[in-house]
Motif scaffolding. Structure first.
Motif, PDB file in Angstrom:
ATOM      1  N   GLY A  23       0.576  69.441  27.924  1.00 14.54           N
ATOM      2  CA  GLY A  23       1.030  70.818  27.450  1.00 14.54           C
ATOM      3  C   GLY A  23       0.918  71.946  28.283  1.00 14.54           C
ATOM      4  N   ILE A 100      -7.210  76.896  18.272  1.00 14.23           N
ATOM      5  CA  ILE A 100      -6.495  76.846  19.226  1.00 14.23           C
ATOM      6  C   ILE A 100      -4.645  76.780  18.843  1.00 14.23           C
ATOM      7  N   MET A 336     -12.992  68.583  21.264  1.00 15.81           N
ATOM      8  CA  MET A 336     -12.655  69.280  20.115  1.00 15.81           C
ATOM      9  C   MET A 336     -12.323  68.071  19.018  1.00 15.81           C
TER      10      MET A 336
HETATM   11  N1  PHE Z   1      -3.920  69.786  26.168  1.00 17.84           N
HETATM   12  C1  PHE Z   1      -3.227  70.570  25.923  1.00 17.84           C
HETATM   13  C2  PHE Z   1      -2.647  71.265  27.283  1.00 17.84           C
HETATM   14  O1  PHE Z   1      -2.762  70.909  28.326  1.00 17.84           O
HETATM   15  C3  PHE Z   1      -3.754  71.620  24.961  1.00 17.84           C
HETATM   16  C4  PHE Z   1      -4.939  71.114  23.921  1.00 17.84           C
HETATM   17  C5  PHE Z   1      -5.940  71.521  23.857  1.00 17.84           C
HETATM   18  C6  PHE Z   1      -4.240  70.129  22.945  1.00 17.84           C
HETATM   19  C7  PHE Z   1      -6.947  70.953  22.882  1.00 17.84           C
HETATM   20  C8  PHE Z   1      -4.734  69.775  21.967  1.00 17.84           C
HETATM   21  C9  PHE Z   1      -6.213  69.838  21.870  1.00 17.84           C
HETATM   22  O2  PHE Z   1      -1.906  72.397  26.852  1.00 17.84           O
END
Ligand code: PHE
Length: 544
Positions: A23, A100, A336
């Motif tokens: 992401g 988030i 989480m």
């Molecule tokens: N892992 C995702 C990123 O790198 C962010 C994310 C964090 C998504 C927690 C889901 C849960 O952007």
């Protein structure tokens, strides 16, 4: 209760979970922190953090989900006992996902806006009408003059200019008798030219030279063209600021992201999330491949690759280790319950270790590729990566894409890549809250999705209005809730639940015994210890 949906295949789970992990964290945050910490050795430290902390917690989360087949709250209750205080860990996870997504969706929305900007060629040239407006700002006038000076200094100046500048900078002692004047000037100039700006600054003559060189452009025929080109960074920053300062627009795009996410999650695990991931994750990899190849071809001296591999060790600090560890949670979507939730839809026959390896590896590979996509551009154009939050993604890169032929296409590809990466992460965040409603409140999926997405959308509104609120939610979750969640999840698996359940999972697929011992040692000792260190340092940083 509805029958529990399942991933239809191994690839389904792996692609969806890799979609969650890959992401904004990979595309923007990682290249930036790796740059700041000098690349090279930092990348190695990051890889160690992923193996010692990220990977064991990945196995734990996917495993807890798979074994319990519940949402995070239900999972802790089922495996830890009805009254176990660990059920609060599950609840904190649901809250983290909610929080988030509320700000993540806003940033994801920017990618939609920028995809449009790419098509309309907004970063190509600065429109004439804009030039005049931009030149009203003293900051931009300064930018133009500084550029004129820098460009002049990078050319071979006349002896006359050199001599006068040296004089102004107080670097021109009278020549010894019998010296030939022009070679004498050059001798003085060569070492001085590097620091001439600072020396002129000290004597108060810097502005004179900036204005003088600028005037030479003003007098030339190409001035308008030169000015429009020079103002491109200011123009690009303006476009970004316009968006950042426009809460209504931000809320509009936030709404669109939440709507798309809602539509996909309502479709369920198999026909919604898995289908989307199966189509779009390959697209994401393809886009990334095109952009990386483009960057590598551009950087003929491979400076970007060299920085990534060898780096600049002087930038490495003690805190770099903390940064690497902290980032491991966010980038792998750990701490989480997102991976727990996705794990809970695995079939009983699924291979826990294999899936965890794939998810972790894909996320790590994308993070490294993101560096290979961005670093060459930084070197070739002599940019300084700005720390101003998302600066590099939304202000510098679009400019550079438009330096190429077909810039609009590259730029569009790039923002579609950001959009896809953010969407597949947003989906997983919404699914955490939805699974909680479905499993704990026995609501049907549709109602759960609509209520969860509606509330998250509303909670995001203040983040669109107040940057401080946005930053607060971001840092509360990334710096506090995720590491604490990760620590407690590791402790839960290590000390509270029956850890042999993991051994059964591994034995079922015939893995050698040491794999289980590595896992057990990690969740019992290594991971908690390292996370506690991160945490202690962070608390210390907050206190002072
Ligand atoms: N892992 C995702 C990123 O790198 C962010 C994310 C964090 C998504 C927690 C889901 C849960 O952007």
């Amino acid at each position: 209760m509805e029958k529990r949906d399942h991933w239809s295949s191994r690839a389904g789970l792996i692609l969806a979970a890799a979609g969650s992990a890959v992401g904004l964290g990979n595309l923007w945050k990682f290249p930036y922190i790796a740059w700041e910490n000098g690349g090279g050795l930092f990348i190695l430290i990051y890889l160690v953090a992923i193996i010692l902390v990220g990977f064991p917690i990945m196995i734990t989360e996917v495993g807890i989900g798979k074994i319990s087949e519940r949402d995070p709250v239900g999972a802790f209750r089922l495996l830890g006992g009805h009254k176990s205080p660990f059920r609060w860990v599950g609840l904190m996870g649901i809250a983290s996902a909610f929080l988030i997504l509320s700000f993540y969706s806003i940033v994801a929305g920017w990618a939609i806006q920028y995809s449009f900007h790419s098509i309309t060629g907004k970063f190509g040239e600065v429109p004439a009408a804009q030039v005049a407006t931009l030149m009203e700002s003293p900051k931009n006038v300064e930018l133009v003059k500084t550029t004129a000076l820098n460009e002049a200094l990078s050319k071979d100046l006349s002896d006359h200019d050199k001599k006068e500048m040296l004089r102004d900078a107080n670097l021109y002692p009278p020549p010894p008798v019998g010296t030939e004047l022009s070679s004498y000037t050059n001798e003085l100039w060569l070492p001085a030219s590097g620091g001439i700006k600072e020396s002129l600054e000290k004597t108060g003559k810097l502005d004179k030279w900036k204005s003088l060189f600028h005037q030479r452009y003003v007098d030339s025929k190409e001035y308008d063209q030169w000015l429009a080109h020079t103002l491109r960074p200011a123009h690009s920053t303006n476009i970004f600021l316009e968006l950042v300062d426009d809460p209504v627009k931000k809320i509009f795009f936030h709404l669109i992201i939440m709507l798309i996410t809602t539509l996909i999650v309502i479709g369920g695990i198999h026909s919604g999330i898995e289908k989307f991931a199966k189509i779009f994750m390959p697209v994401l990899f393809l886009l990334m491949g095109v952009l990386v190849v483009n960057s590598l071809m551009l950087d003929t001296e491979q400076q970007g690759v060299r920085y990534l591999v060898f780096g600049d060790i002087s930038k490495l600090k003690a805190e770099s280790i903390i940064t690497a560890l902290g980032h491991a949670f966010f980038t792998l979507s750990l701490g989480m319950g997102a991976m727990m939730t996705y794990g809970s839809y695995m079939k009983k026959t699924g291979n826990l270790l294999n899936a965890s390896i794939w998810i972790t590896a894909m996320d790590t590979i994308v993070a490294i590729l993101a560096c290979l996509m961005i670093y060459p551009i930084i070197f070739v154009y002599g940019l300084t990566p700005s720390s101003s939050s998302v600066g590099i993604l939304f202000t510098t890169l679009p400019l550079e894409f438009f330096n190429f032929q077909g810039g609009a296409i590259l730029s569009l590809f790039f923002y579609l890549l950001v959009l896809l990466a953010a969407l597949t992460s947003a989906i997983s965040l919404l699914e955490v809250v939805v699974t909680y409603f479905v499993d704990e409140k026995s609501w049907n999926r549709k109602k759960s999705v609509l209520v969860a997405a509606g509330l998250i959308f509303l909670f995001g509104v203040p983040s669109a209005f107040y940057e401080s609120f946005f930053d607060f939610v971001d840092s509360l979750t990334s710096n506090f809730m995720l590491p604490v969640g990760g620590l407690l999840i590791a402790l839960f698996a290590g000390y509270k639940m029956d850890i042999d359940r993991f051994q059964e999972e591994l034995d079922a697929h015939g893995y050698p015994k040491w794999v289980f011992y590595f896992f057990k040692t990690s969740v019992r000792y290594i991971t908690p210890f390292l996370v506690l260190v991160v945490f202690a340092v962070q608390i210390k940083a907050w206190l002072v």
